[in-house]
Structure formats: structure tokens, C-alpha cells
Design a protein around this motif. Structure first.
Motif, PDB file in Angstrom:
ATOM      1  N   MET A   1      26.610  26.478   0.244  1.00  0.00           N
ATOM      2  CA  MET A   1      25.254  27.134  -0.022  1.00  0.00           C
ATOM      3  C   MET A   1      24.917  26.491  -1.179  1.00  0.00           C
ATOM      4  O   MET A   1      23.800  26.019  -1.439  1.00  0.00           O
ATOM      5  N   VAL A   2      25.771  26.340  -2.275  1.00  0.00           N
ATOM      6  CA  VAL A   2      25.722  25.825  -3.577  1.00  0.00           C
ATOM      7  C   VAL A   2      25.296  24.278  -3.462  1.00  0.00           C
ATOM      8  O   VAL A   2      24.226  23.712  -3.939  1.00  0.00           O
ATOM      9  N   GLY A   3      26.084  23.538  -2.326  1.00  0.00           N
ATOM     10  CA  GLY A   3      25.728  22.236  -2.333  1.00  0.00           C
ATOM     11  C   GLY A   3      24.387  22.065  -1.475  1.00  0.00           C
ATOM     12  O   GLY A   3      23.716  21.105  -1.874  1.00  0.00           O
ATOM     13  N   TRP A   4      24.037  22.945  -0.524  1.00  0.00           N
ATOM     14  CA  TRP A   4      22.666  22.811   0.119  1.00  0.00           C
ATOM     15  C   TRP A   4      21.561  23.224  -0.909  1.00  0.00           C
ATOM     16  O   TRP A   4      20.292  22.443  -0.921  1.00  0.00           O
ATOM     17  N   LEU A   5      21.725  23.970  -1.768  1.00  0.00           N
ATOM     18  CA  LEU A   5      20.638  24.300  -2.932  1.00  0.00           C
ATOM     19  C   LEU A   5      20.602  22.994  -3.838  1.00  0.00           C
ATOM     20  O   LEU A   5      19.301  22.573  -4.147  1.00  0.00           O
ATOM     21  N   VAL A   6      21.740  22.497  -4.156  1.00  0.00           N
ATOM     22  CA  VAL A   6      21.447  21.229  -4.750  1.00  0.00           C
ATOM     23  C   VAL A   6      21.014  20.139  -4.098  1.00  0.00           C
ATOM     24  O   VAL A   6      19.806  19.417  -4.660  1.00  0.00           O
ATOM     25  N   TYR A   7      21.135  19.851  -2.918  1.00  0.00           N
ATOM     26  CA  TYR A   7      20.385  18.899  -1.887  1.00  0.00           C
ATOM     27  C   TYR A   7      18.853  19.156  -2.006  1.00  0.00           C
ATOM     28  O   TYR A   7      18.015  18.276  -2.025  1.00  0.00           O
TER      29      TYR A   7
ATOM     30  N   ILE B   1      24.706  13.409  -3.702  1.00  0.00           N
ATOM     31  CA  ILE B   1      24.958  14.353  -4.599  1.00  0.00           C
ATOM     32  C   ILE B   1      25.476  15.708  -4.272  1.00  0.00           C
ATOM     33  O   ILE B   1      26.389  16.451  -4.803  1.00  0.00           O
ATOM     34  N   GLY B   2      24.960  16.375  -3.043  1.00  0.00           N
ATOM     35  CA  GLY B   2      25.178  17.417  -2.556  1.00  0.00           C
ATOM     36  C   GLY B   2      26.370  17.741  -2.169  1.00  0.00           C
ATOM     37  O   GLY B   2      27.301  18.485  -2.076  1.00  0.00           O
ATOM     38  N   SER B   3      26.988  16.574  -1.419  1.00  0.00           N
ATOM     39  CA  SER B   3      28.325  16.614  -1.144  1.00  0.00           C
ATOM     40  C   SER B   3      29.468  16.386  -2.026  1.00  0.00           C
ATOM     41  O   SER B   3      30.594  16.855  -2.002  1.00  0.00           O
ATOM     42  N   ILE B   4      29.149  15.891  -3.340  1.00  0.00           N
ATOM     43  CA  ILE B   4      29.883  15.694  -4.481  1.00  0.00           C
ATOM     44  C   ILE B   4      29.985  17.064  -4.919  1.00  0.00           C
ATOM     45  O   ILE B   4      31.097  17.525  -5.286  1.00  0.00           O
ATOM     46  N   VAL B   5      28.960  17.872  -4.858  1.00  0.00           N
ATOM     47  CA  VAL B   5      29.122  19.128  -5.299  1.00  0.00           C
ATOM     48  C   VAL B   5      29.922  20.246  -4.612  1.00  0.00           C
ATOM     49  O   VAL B   5      30.830  20.973  -4.980  1.00  0.00           O
TER      50      VAL B   5
ATOM     51  N   PHE C   1      24.630  19.245   5.989  1.00  0.00           N
ATOM     52  CA  PHE C   1      24.212  17.777   5.415  1.00  0.00           C
ATOM     53  C   PHE C   1      24.290  17.172   6.529  1.00  0.00           C
ATOM     54  O   PHE C   1      23.664  15.906   6.648  1.00  0.00           O
ATOM     55  N   VAL C   2      25.104  17.271   7.801  1.00  0.00           N
ATOM     56  CA  VAL C   2      25.422  16.325   8.914  1.00  0.00           C
ATOM     57  C   VAL C   2      23.729  16.191   9.501  1.00  0.00           C
ATOM     58  O   VAL C   2      23.266  17.130   9.954  1.00  0.00           O
ATOM     59  N   PRO C   3      23.622  14.702   9.916  1.00  0.00           N
ATOM     60  CA  PRO C   3      22.480  14.520  10.335  1.00  0.00           C
ATOM     61  C   PRO C   3      22.120  14.501  11.862  1.00  0.00           C
ATOM     62  O   PRO C   3      22.070  13.591  12.413  1.00  0.00           O
ATOM     63  N   GLY C   4      22.186  15.752  12.255  1.00  0.00           N
ATOM     64  CA  GLY C   4      22.278  15.892  13.744  1.00  0.00           C
ATOM     65  C   GLY C   4      20.773  15.332  14.501  1.00  0.00           C
ATOM     66  O   GLY C   4      20.681  15.095  15.467  1.00  0.00           O
TER      67      GLY C   4
ATOM     68  N   ALA D   1      27.071   8.531   2.994  1.00  0.00           N
ATOM     69  CA  ALA D   1      26.827   9.246   1.922  1.00  0.00           C
ATOM     70  C   ALA D   1      27.648  10.508   1.624  1.00  0.00           C
ATOM     71  O   ALA D   1      28.323  10.814   0.684  1.00  0.00           O
ATOM     72  N   ILE D   2      28.016  11.208   2.643  1.00  0.00           N
ATOM     73  CA  ILE D   2      28.457  12.397   2.717  1.00  0.00           C
ATOM     74  C   ILE D   2      29.965  12.149   2.584  1.00  0.00           C
ATOM     75  O   ILE D   2      30.797  12.871   1.735  1.00  0.00           O
ATOM     76  N   ALA D   3      30.602  11.087   3.160  1.00  0.00           N
ATOM     77  CA  ALA D   3      32.145  10.834   2.938  1.00  0.00           C
ATOM     78  C   ALA D   3      32.343  10.406   1.665  1.00  0.00           C
ATOM     79  O   ALA D   3      33.163  10.898   1.229  1.00  0.00           O
ATOM     80  N   CYS D   4      31.455   9.620   1.189  1.00  0.00           N
ATOM     81  CA  CYS D   4      31.623   8.835  -0.015  1.00  0.00           C
ATOM     82  C   CYS D   4      31.518   9.997  -1.204  1.00  0.00           C
ATOM     83  O   CYS D   4      32.474  10.110  -2.228  1.00  0.00           O
ATOM     84  N   GLY D   5      30.666  11.086  -1.176  1.00  0.00           N
ATOM     85  CA  GLY D   5      30.780  12.091  -2.036  1.00  0.00           C
ATOM     86  C   GLY D   5      31.837  13.080  -2.138  1.00  0.00           C
ATOM     87  O   GLY D   5      32.401  13.484  -3.021  1.00  0.00           O
ATOM     88  N   ILE D   6      32.420  13.149  -0.727  1.00  0.00           N
ATOM     89  CA  ILE D   6      33.685  14.120  -0.733  1.00  0.00           C
ATOM     90  C   ILE D   6      34.991  13.276  -1.446  1.00  0.00           C
ATOM     91  O   ILE D   6      35.609  13.990  -2.141  1.00  0.00           O
ATOM     92  N   ILE D   7      34.838  12.080  -1.295  1.00  0.00           N
ATOM     93  CA  ILE D   7      35.775  11.125  -1.528  1.00  0.00           C
ATOM     94  C   ILE D   7      35.881  11.060  -2.907  1.00  0.00           C
ATOM     95  O   ILE D   7      36.957  11.190  -3.895  1.00  0.00           O
TER      96      ILE D   7
END
Length: 146
Positions: free
Chosen positions: A36-42, A58-62, A89-92, A123-129
Motif C-alpha cells: 500500500m505504501v509503495g503504491w501510494l508513493v507510485y 521509486i515505488g519498488s524501492i520503497v 506494479f506488475v505491468p499486466g 525497474a521493479i527488479a532494480c528497485g528491489i535490488i
């Protein structure tokens, strides 16, 4: 009101996926909060940029930072909080339209939507890493403060 709706829907999305993912009941709310917080940042960053990649990064980093924090506090692996947390965040949508354009024979549009979906996934993978690396480097310093 829009942001409250977005928070509620993303919380429900993440908790629903967490149930399917077989997360223990006591971890459903922390996983939901991370998503929820990650999506709010997004949602907050999206109008500030013309890039379609930056909000996901940025959302995935959060999500990664919150997931690592919950992992330390709850004594569970961070993947139990980050994997469900990145589901919004997954681009379905992009992947679906990529396949639709391929089936319809519109190769140019398929390449464009496919490339966008791929960039968002990277971008999602890089954010988590980045978040995991940052928290692992920061953890020894935080332990001395606690």
C-alpha cells in the motif's frame, strides 16, 4: 479521496495475493502495508514525471525498504513482504496489450507496449535490488542505534 481509494484498493490487492501466496495470517497486514505504501508513493510520483519507469522504480524501492524492515522486525524472509508488495506494479495491462497487438498483427504497437512492459519489469527488479543492498549495508549501523 482519490488517494484513500488507491490505498484501500492496493491494500486489498496485496492481501488477496498474499492469501493466494499462502502467507501466514500474521504477515498479511505487514505485506499489505508494504504494498500500500509503495503504491501510494507510485501514485504521488506519477504526476510529477513524464517517465513511465520512474514511479515504478521509486515505488519498488520503497516496498523493498519496508519489506526488509518488516523482515527484521518479524523475523521472516524479506521475500514474504516484497513479492506481494510489488504485485500492484506488475505491468499486466501492458503485457496483455502486447499479446493482443501480436495476435492482431500490429507489430509496431506490440513492440512499443512490450518494450514499456519490459522496462517497467526491469525497474521493479532494480528497485528491489537497490533497496535490499541499501538495507543490508545500513543494517549494522542501525543495530548499534537499537
Amino acid at each position: 479521496m482519490y488517494y484513500i481509494q488507491q490505498c484501500f484498493y492496493s491494500l486489498c490487492c496485496v492481501i488477496g495475493f498474499s492469501v493466494i501466496f499462502n502467507l501466514p495470517r500474521k504477515l498479511l497486514m505487514p505485506a499489505g502495508i508494504s504494498g500500500m505504501v509503495g503504491w501510494l508513493v507510485y501514485v504521488l510520483i506519477q504526476p510529477l514525471t513524464t517517465s513511465f519507469i520512474m514511479p515504478s522504480l521509486i515505488g519498488s524501492i520503497v516496498v523493498g525498504i519496508i519489506g526488509e524492515s518488516f523482515a527484521y522486525v518479524k523475523k521472516h524472509p524479506a521475500t514474504m513482504f516484497t513479492i506481494p508488495g510489488i504485485i500492484p506494479f506488475v505491468p499486466g495491462y501492458g503485457i496483455y496489450y502486447t499479446m493482443l497487438h501480436i495476435v492482431e498483427g500490429d507489430v509496431d504497437q506490440a513492440l512499443m507496449t512490450g518494450a514499456q512492459s519490459l522496462f517497467i519489469a526491469v525497474a521493479i527488479a532494480c528497485g528491489i535490488i537497490l533497496a535490499t543492498t541499501f538495507m543490508r549495508k545500513l543494517k549494522p549501523y542501525l543495530l548499534h542505534l537499537l
